[in-house]
Design a protein around this motif. Structure first.
Motif, PDB file in Angstrom:
ATOM      1  N   ARG A 174     -64.554   8.853  20.207  1.00  0.00           N
ATOM      2  CA  ARG A 174     -63.410   7.963  20.411  1.00  0.00           C
ATOM      3  C   ARG A 174     -63.674   7.004  21.570  1.00  0.00           C
ATOM      4  NH1 ARG A 174     -59.209   6.869  16.924  1.00  0.00           N
ATOM      5  NH2 ARG A 174     -57.644   5.730  18.109  1.00  0.00           N
ATOM      6  N   MET A 175     -64.291   7.505  22.625  1.00  0.00           N
ATOM      7  CA  MET A 175     -64.624   6.650  23.768  1.00  0.00           C
ATOM      8  C   MET A 175     -65.728   5.665  23.414  1.00  0.00           C
ATOM      9  SD  MET A 175     -64.520   9.638  26.673  1.00  0.00           S
ATOM     10  CE  MET A 175     -65.233   8.596  27.939  1.00  0.00           C
ATOM     11  N   ALA A 176     -66.704   6.101  22.617  1.00  0.00           N
ATOM     12  CA  ALA A 176     -67.807   5.214  22.244  1.00  0.00           C
ATOM     13  C   ALA A 176     -67.336   4.040  21.400  1.00  0.00           C
ATOM     14  CB  ALA A 176     -68.875   6.004  21.499  1.00  0.00           C
ATOM     15  N   SER A 177     -66.257   4.218  20.636  1.00  0.00           N
ATOM     16  CA  SER A 177     -65.745   3.112  19.822  1.00  0.00           C
ATOM     17  C   SER A 177     -65.156   1.995  20.668  1.00  0.00           C
ATOM     18  CB  SER A 177     -64.679   3.637  18.850  1.00  0.00           C
ATOM     19  OG  SER A 177     -63.549   4.119  19.573  1.00  0.00           O
ATOM     20  N   GLN A 178     -64.893   2.259  21.939  1.00  0.00           N
ATOM     21  CA  GLN A 178     -64.325   1.248  22.825  1.00  0.00           C
ATOM     22  C   GLN A 178     -65.366   0.599  23.726  1.00  0.00           C
ATOM     23  OE1 GLN A 178     -61.128   0.477  22.429  1.00  0.00           O
ATOM     24  NE2 GLN A 178     -61.001   2.076  20.851  1.00  0.00           N
ATOM     25  N   LEU A 179     -66.612   1.037  23.643  1.00  0.00           N
ATOM     26  CA  LEU A 179     -67.665   0.472  24.472  1.00  0.00           C
ATOM     27  C   LEU A 179     -68.352  -0.653  23.696  1.00  0.00           C
ATOM     28  CD1 LEU A 179     -68.654   1.041  27.322  1.00  0.00           C
ATOM     29  CD2 LEU A 179     -70.459   2.459  26.373  1.00  0.00           C
ATOM     30  N   ALA A 180     -68.419  -1.840  24.306  1.00  0.00           N
ATOM     31  CA  ALA A 180     -68.808  -3.045  23.571  1.00  0.00           C
ATOM     32  C   ALA A 180     -70.203  -2.922  22.975  1.00  0.00           C
ATOM     33  CB  ALA A 180     -68.723  -4.264  24.500  1.00  0.00           C
ATOM     34  N   TRP A 181     -71.189  -2.487  23.766  1.00  0.00           N
ATOM     35  CA  TRP A 181     -72.565  -2.487  23.253  1.00  0.00           C
ATOM     36  C   TRP A 181     -72.876  -1.313  22.344  1.00  0.00           C
ATOM     37  CZ3 TRP A 181     -71.425  -2.003  28.528  1.00  0.00           C
ATOM     38  CH2 TRP A 181     -71.609  -0.738  29.070  1.00  0.00           C
ATOM     39  N   LEU A 182     -71.894  -0.438  22.073  1.00  0.00           N
ATOM     40  CA  LEU A 182     -72.109   0.663  21.144  1.00  0.00           C
ATOM     41  C   LEU A 182     -71.411   0.444  19.810  1.00  0.00           C
ATOM     42  CD1 LEU A 182     -71.795   3.813  23.471  1.00  0.00           C
ATOM     43  CD2 LEU A 182     -73.855   2.641  22.701  1.00  0.00           C
ATOM     44  N   ARG A 183     -70.606  -0.616  19.698  1.00  0.00           N
ATOM     45  CA  ARG A 183     -69.891  -0.844  18.442  1.00  0.00           C
ATOM     46  C   ARG A 183     -70.820  -1.269  17.308  1.00  0.00           C
ATOM     47  NH1 ARG A 183     -64.421  -4.089  20.453  1.00  0.00           N
ATOM     48  NH2 ARG A 183     -63.507  -2.339  21.612  1.00  0.00           N
ATOM     49  N   ALA A 206     -59.097   3.988  24.689  1.00  0.00           N
ATOM     50  CA  ALA A 206     -59.155   4.832  23.487  1.00  0.00           C
ATOM     51  C   ALA A 206     -57.845   5.531  23.201  1.00  0.00           C
ATOM     52  CB  ALA A 206     -60.272   5.865  23.627  1.00  0.00           C
ATOM     53  N   PHE A 207     -57.029   5.742  24.229  1.00  0.00           N
ATOM     54  CA  PHE A 207     -55.759   6.449  24.055  1.00  0.00           C
ATOM     55  C   PHE A 207     -54.658   5.587  24.638  1.00  0.00           C
ATOM     56  CE2 PHE A 207     -59.105   9.608  24.421  1.00  0.00           C
ATOM     57  CZ  PHE A 207     -58.929  10.319  23.242  1.00  0.00           C
ATOM     58  N   CYS A 208     -53.597   5.390  23.859  1.00  0.00           N
ATOM     59  CA  CYS A 208     -52.559   4.443  24.233  1.00  0.00           C
ATOM     60  C   CYS A 208     -51.730   4.980  25.389  1.00  0.00           C
ATOM     61  CB  CYS A 208     -51.657   4.145  23.034  1.00  0.00           C
ATOM     62  SG  CYS A 208     -50.873   5.610  22.323  1.00  0.00           S
ATOM     63  N   LEU A 209     -51.328   4.047  26.264  1.00  0.00           N
ATOM     64  CA  LEU A 209     -50.433   4.325  27.376  1.00  0.00           C
ATOM     65  C   LEU A 209     -49.081   3.692  27.077  1.00  0.00           C
ATOM     66  CD1 LEU A 209     -52.912   3.683  30.305  1.00  0.00           C
ATOM     67  CD2 LEU A 209     -52.374   5.837  29.167  1.00  0.00           C
ATOM     68  N   GLU A 210     -48.169   3.748  28.045  1.00  0.00           N
ATOM     69  CA  GLU A 210     -46.822   3.237  27.819  1.00  0.00           C
ATOM     70  C   GLU A 210     -46.834   1.734  27.610  1.00  0.00           C
ATOM     71  OE1 GLU A 210     -44.260   4.434  30.891  1.00  0.00           O
ATOM     72  OE2 GLU A 210     -44.223   6.533  30.309  1.00  0.00           O
ATOM     73  N   ASP A 211     -47.609   1.001  28.426  1.00  0.00           N
ATOM     74  CA  ASP A 211     -47.649  -0.441  28.298  1.00  0.00           C
ATOM     75  C   ASP A 211     -48.251  -0.869  26.965  1.00  0.00           C
ATOM     76  OD1 ASP A 211     -46.566  -0.600  30.778  1.00  0.00           O
ATOM     77  OD2 ASP A 211     -48.501  -0.821  31.817  1.00  0.00           O
ATOM     78  N   GLU A 212     -49.269  -0.135  26.509  1.00  0.00           N
ATOM     79  CA  GLU A 212     -49.910  -0.484  25.250  1.00  0.00           C
ATOM     80  C   GLU A 212     -49.019  -0.162  24.064  1.00  0.00           C
ATOM     81  OE1 GLU A 212     -53.560   1.544  25.310  1.00  0.00           O
ATOM     82  OE2 GLU A 212     -54.486   0.278  26.834  1.00  0.00           O
ATOM     83  N   ASP A 264     -60.017   2.329  15.058  1.00  0.00           N
ATOM     84  CA  ASP A 264     -60.348   2.034  16.438  1.00  0.00           C
ATOM     85  C   ASP A 264     -59.125   1.790  17.298  1.00  0.00           C
ATOM     86  OD1 ASP A 264     -62.929   2.266  15.712  1.00  0.00           O
ATOM     87  OD2 ASP A 264     -63.330   0.113  15.521  1.00  0.00           O
ATOM     88  N   SER A 265     -57.952   1.696  16.703  1.00  0.00           N
ATOM     89  CA  SER A 265     -56.748   1.442  17.486  1.00  0.00           C
ATOM     90  C   SER A 265     -56.414   2.659  18.331  1.00  0.00           C
ATOM     91  CB  SER A 265     -55.586   1.117  16.550  1.00  0.00           C
ATOM     92  OG  SER A 265     -55.334   2.213  15.687  1.00  0.00           O
ATOM     93  N   PRO A 266     -55.823   2.445  19.504  1.00  0.00           N
ATOM     94  CA  PRO A 266     -55.510   3.581  20.381  1.00  0.00           C
ATOM     95  C   PRO A 266     -54.507   4.520  19.744  1.00  0.00           C
ATOM     96  CG  PRO A 266     -55.422   1.493  21.569  1.00  0.00           C
ATOM     97  CD  PRO A 266     -55.517   1.163  20.131  1.00  0.00           C
ATOM     98  N   ARG A 267     -54.679   5.777  19.983  1.00  0.00           N
ATOM     99  CA  ARG A 267     -53.739   6.788  19.512  1.00  0.00           C
ATOM    100  C   ARG A 267     -53.254   7.608  20.699  1.00  0.00           C
ATOM    101  NH1 ARG A 267     -55.970  11.844  19.496  1.00  0.00           N
ATOM    102  NH2 ARG A 267     -58.235  12.056  19.377  1.00  0.00           N
TER     103      ARG A 267
END
Length: 411
Positions: free
Chosen positions: A275-284, A311-317, A351-354
């Motif tokens: 889940r973290m790797a999906s948010q890293l630009a050079w690993l997509r 990778a994981f949504c917060l209140e603002d997101e 890839d959307s935050p959960r």
């Protein structure tokens, strides 16, 4: 033969000299009070010099120690020597053992529990002095079951009123990895599998901290998590030579047991890393799976805080993602384009935050049993007022979050 003076207990003048096992004593004939004690020789070194000592200092007094106490003290001392504990620890553990055997709660326990009592005293002493020692280490030395040892330990802590601090995860990682056999050359360990101890401990601690931040530690036994984290850190330090090694073989080479839940903890850790790797630009651009993601654990841990937030949504997101379709951002694709490219929409959805939730809520396995309501619980109607200090504990939707923030910001 009568003697002069009077008894300090009853005031009688009937004082006689009595020979008790060849030891002269001055005794009151009226009440039996011993006024003076004679001397006798013992088997101590004083006997070599023909010295006489009192009975309380002789070998007769030492014989009052029971065999169980003597054997238990020797066992505690031997265990302290095996564990290379300081002398102060040994003295404290022996004093706890003596107090425990004098307590009525441990008089009628089985011999097996009395054998474990010494190990519990050592375990308590080490925890009080922040000395990293696990329950599994003591149980392996005593050939005891951990369930029985835990029951004796809890009884000892309760009856003697001992304050025992909990062992932190950092100390547990260092202690658990000290028993691994992968830090030095051996005949049955291939050369590429030998690893530097400090590097492996440092990376394992980082992975355990990641597990703690993602709800993988809460309510779980820590040893399977530490074992899985150690396996991932060991693989990531030299992935080219170690990716083919299985988890079971790793534990066999390290000389440690493979706990049954460790495979599940390993799967959960890999899911978090993916889940973290999906948010890293050079690993997509890569097609990541549970094997290839191990190669990039160093980069993922280096940007851990940033990747977890994405990778994981917060209140603002949540407020941004829950906006109406007509109120979307200018850069968002139209609905027609999403319908025309279903694979792209599916990838964006994955890839959307959960929400960051415990695994027991994401994949529930057992149905919760409903307990019978007590009289106090049955009187609750749900219309009770909620104080401001407790309102943060309740779950709210995006609209309620926005309304609550506006209410707090209102002058």
């Amino acid at each position: 033969m009568a003697a002069r003076g009077s008894c300090p207990a009853c005031g009688s003048a009937a004082l006689v000299e009595d020979a008790h096992y060849a030891q002269q004593q001055l005794v009151c004939a009226a009440c039996g009070c011993v006024l003076a004690e004679g001397l006798l020789t013992t088997t101590y070194t004083e006997e070599e010099h023909l010295r006489e000592v009192a009975y309380s200092q002789s070998t007769g007094q030492k014989e009052q120690l029971s065999r169980c106490l003597q054997r238990g003290i020797r066992r505690v001392q031997d265990l302290c020597k095996v564990l290379h504990l300081p002398t102060m620890f040994e003295e404290t553990a022996v004093s706890y053992f003596q107090r425990a055997l004098q307590h009525p709660s441990f008089h009628l326990v089985s011999l097996e529990k009395k054998e474990l009592l010494g190990g519990c005293c050592i375990f308590v002493t080490c925890r009080q002095h922040n000395w990293p020692l696990t329950m599994g280490t003591i149980c392996s030395l005593l050939y005891a079951k951990q369930e029985l040892f835990a029951s004796v330990y809890l009884s000892l802590q309760k009856e003697l009123g001992l304050s025992v601090p909990a062992l932190s995860l950092v100390d547990l990682v260092k202690t658990h990895l000290n028993s691994f056999r992968l830090f030095q050359q051996a005949a049955d360990i291939p050369a590429p599998f030998v690893e530097d101890k400090e590097k492996m401990v440092a990376r394992t601690m980082q992975i355990v901290e990641l597990a703690s931040e993602t709800w993988l530690v809460t309510g779980r036994h820590p040893v399977p998590i530490v074992t899985a984290a150690a396996f991932l850190s060991w693989q990531s330090l030299q992935p080219a030579a170690r990716l083919t090694c299985t988890f079971a073989r790793f534990c066999k080479l390290a000389g440690v047991d493979l706990p049954p839940p460790a495979h599940l903890r390993l799967k959960e850790l890999l899911d978090i890393l993916l889940r973290m790797a999906s948010q890293l630009a050079w690993l997509r651009v890569f097609n990541m799976d549970r094997k290839t993601v191990v190669k990039h654990i160093g980069d993922l841990l280096q940007h851990r805080i940033f990747l977890l937030k994405n990778a994981f949504c917060l209140e603002d997101e949540e407020e941004q993602h829950d906006a109406a379709p007509g109120e979307g951002s200018p850069g968002s694709p139209p609905a027609a384009q999403e319908e025309g490219c279903p694979s792209e929409g599916k990838r964006q959805h994955e890839d959307s935050p959960r929400p960051l939730l415990p695994p027991c809520l994401i994949n529930p396995r057992k149905r919760l049993r409903t307990a019978a309501l007590s009289s106090s619980d049955s009187a609750i109607t749900g219309n009770e007022p909620i104080s401001d200090s407790e309102i943060e504990q309740y779950l709210r939707g995006p609209e309620e979050i926005r309304a609550f923030r506006k209410a707090k910001a209102w002058p």
